[in-house]
Design a protein around this motif. Structure first.
Motif, short mmCIF file in Angstrom:
data_model
loop_
_atom_site.label_atom_id
_atom_site.label_comp_id
_atom_site.label_asym_id
_atom_site.label_seq_id
_atom_site.Cartn_x
_atom_site.Cartn_y
_atom_site.Cartn_z
N ILE A 123 0.84 -1.20 0.00
CA ILE A 123 0.00 0.00 0.00
C ILE A 123 0.87 1.25 0.00
O ILE A 123 0.66 2.18 -0.78
N VAL A 124 1.88 1.27 0.86
CA VAL A 124 2.79 2.42 0.94
C VAL A 124 3.56 2.57 -0.37
O VAL A 124 3.72 3.68 -0.89
N LYS A 125 4.01 1.46 -0.93
CA LYS A 125 4.77 1.48 -2.19
C LYS A 125 3.94 2.11 -3.32
O LYS A 125 4.41 3.01 -4.01
N TYR A 126 2.71 1.64 -3.50
CA TYR A 126 1.87 2.16 -4.58
C TYR A 126 1.46 3.60 -4.33
O TYR A 126 1.44 4.42 -5.25
N THR A 127 1.13 3.93 -3.10
CA THR A 127 0.74 5.31 -2.77
C THR A 127 1.89 6.27 -3.02
O THR A 127 1.70 7.35 -3.60
N THR A 128 3.08 5.89 -2.61
CA THR A 128 4.26 6.73 -2.81
C THR A 128 4.57 6.90 -4.29
O THR A 128 4.86 8.00 -4.76
N ALA A 129 4.48 5.81 -5.04
CA ALA A 129 4.75 5.87 -6.48
C ALA A 129 3.76 6.81 -7.18
O ALA A 129 4.14 7.59 -8.05
N LEU A 130 2.50 6.75 -6.79
CA LEU A 130 1.50 7.65 -7.38
C LEU A 130 1.78 9.10 -7.01
O LEU A 130 1.73 9.99 -7.85
N ARG A 131 2.08 9.33 -5.74
CA ARG A 131 2.31 10.70 -5.26
C ARG A 131 3.53 11.33 -5.94
O ARG A 131 3.53 12.51 -6.29
N LEU A 132 4.59 10.54 -6.14
CA LEU A 132 5.82 11.06 -6.73
C LEU A 132 5.77 11.07 -8.26
O LEU A 132 6.69 11.57 -8.90
N GLY A 133 4.73 10.51 -8.82
CA GLY A 133 4.62 10.46 -10.28
C GLY A 133 5.48 9.37 -10.90
O GLY A 133 5.70 9.36 -12.10
N ALA A 134 5.97 8.44 -10.10
CA ALA A 134 6.80 7.35 -10.60
C ALA A 134 5.96 6.27 -11.27
O ALA A 134 6.48 5.43 -11.99
N ALA A 135 4.66 6.26 -11.00
CA ALA A 135 3.75 5.30 -11.62
C ALA A 135 2.46 6.02 -11.98
O ALA A 135 2.05 6.96 -11.30
N GLU A 136 1.85 5.56 -13.05
CA GLU A 136 0.55 6.09 -13.45
C GLU A 136 -0.54 5.29 -12.72
O GLU A 136 -0.36 4.12 -12.42
N ALA A 137 -1.65 5.92 -12.48
CA ALA A 137 -2.76 5.25 -11.80
C ALA A 137 -3.18 4.00 -12.57
O ALA A 137 -3.53 2.98 -11.98
N GLU A 138 -3.11 4.07 -13.89
CA GLU A 138 -3.48 2.93 -14.73
C GLU A 138 -2.60 1.71 -14.43
O GLU A 138 -3.08 0.59 -14.37
N GLN A 139 -1.30 1.93 -14.24
CA GLN A 139 -0.40 0.83 -13.93
C GLN A 139 -0.74 0.19 -12.59
O GLN A 139 -0.72 -1.02 -12.45
N VAL A 140 -1.04 1.02 -11.61
CA VAL A 140 -1.39 0.51 -10.29
C VAL A 140 -2.70 -0.27 -10.36
O VAL A 140 -2.80 -1.37 -9.81
N LEU A 141 -3.69 0.28 -11.05
CA LEU A 141 -4.97 -0.42 -11.18
C LEU A 141 -4.80 -1.77 -11.88
O LEU A 141 -5.42 -2.75 -11.50
N ARG A 142 -3.95 -1.80 -12.89
CA ARG A 142 -3.73 -3.06 -13.61
C ARG A 142 -3.17 -4.13 -12.68
O ARG A 142 -3.50 -5.30 -12.80
N ARG A 143 -2.35 -3.75 -11.75
CA ARG A 143 -1.78 -4.72 -10.81
C ARG A 143 -2.78 -5.13 -9.73
O ARG A 143 -2.72 -6.23 -9.23
N LEU A 144 -3.66 -4.22 -9.37
CA LEU A 144 -4.60 -4.50 -8.27
C LEU A 144 -5.86 -5.23 -8.72
O LEU A 144 -6.41 -6.03 -7.98
N PHE A 145 -6.34 -4.94 -9.93
CA PHE A 145 -7.60 -5.50 -10.38
C PHE A 145 -7.34 -6.49 -11.51
O PHE A 145 -7.03 -6.10 -12.61
N ARG A 146 -7.52 -7.76 -11.22
CA ARG A 146 -7.20 -8.81 -12.18
C ARG A 146 -8.42 -9.44 -12.83
O ARG A 146 -8.30 -10.21 -13.76
N SER A 147 -9.62 -9.15 -12.35
CA SER A 147 -10.78 -9.84 -12.89
C SER A 147 -11.84 -8.86 -13.36
O SER A 147 -11.86 -7.70 -12.98
N VAL A 148 -12.74 -9.37 -14.17
CA VAL A 148 -13.86 -8.58 -14.64
C VAL A 148 -14.71 -8.14 -13.45
O VAL A 148 -15.20 -7.02 -13.39
N ALA A 149 -14.88 -9.03 -12.49
CA ALA A 149 -15.68 -8.70 -11.30
C ALA A 149 -15.10 -7.49 -10.58
O ALA A 149 -15.83 -6.61 -10.11
N ASP A 150 -13.77 -7.42 -10.48
CA ASP A 150 -13.12 -6.27 -9.84
C ASP A 150 -13.42 -4.98 -10.60
O ASP A 150 -13.72 -3.95 -10.02
N ILE A 151 -13.34 -5.05 -11.92
CA ILE A 151 -13.58 -3.87 -12.74
C ILE A 151 -15.05 -3.46 -12.66
O ILE A 151 -15.37 -2.28 -12.55
N LEU A 152 -15.96 -4.43 -12.67
CA LEU A 152 -17.38 -4.11 -12.55
C LEU A 152 -17.67 -3.42 -11.23
O LEU A 152 -18.49 -2.51 -11.16
#
Length: 112
Positions: free
Chosen positions: A38-67
């Protein structure tokens, strides 16, 4: 959308929040277990080291998650675009009828 309760049986501590609280409680053990991620992803987003899309792709793996996420994205005016493949460029968070139908069909036939 409703908020998870911090603990069961403590409703008297938050009498004004009753209408927005879910019947489910926060899984504090899961948060403790995943805290470093959680800290890793939050820090990466805050510093601009990762795009929100990249984080979402890692967190949501199923259609049910996206729905489950779609209503939140739609309410906030955010987008979730498919980057490659046959559906490339499709915004899964779009509220138009065609996209709704496509997402429901995908949910019915496959997990991606």
């Amino acid at each position: 959308m409703k908020l998870y309760r911090p603990a069961a049986g403590e409703d008297e501590n938050w009498p004004n929040l009753g209408p927005v609280l879910s019947t489910k409680t926060i899984d504090w053990d899961l948060i403790a277990q995943q805290y470093d991620q959680i800290v890793k992803y939050t820090t990466a987003l805050r510093l601009g080291a990762a795009e929100a899309e990249q984080v979402l792709r890692r967190l949501f793996r199923s259609v049910a998650d996206i729905l489950a996420l779609r209503p939140v994205l739609i309410r906030r005016g955010l987008h979730l675009r498919v980057e490659s493949g046959l559906l490339s460029g499709t915004d899964l968070a779009s509220d138009d009828p065609g996209t709704k139908m496509m997402v429901n069909v995908l949910a019915a036939v496959l997990e991606f």
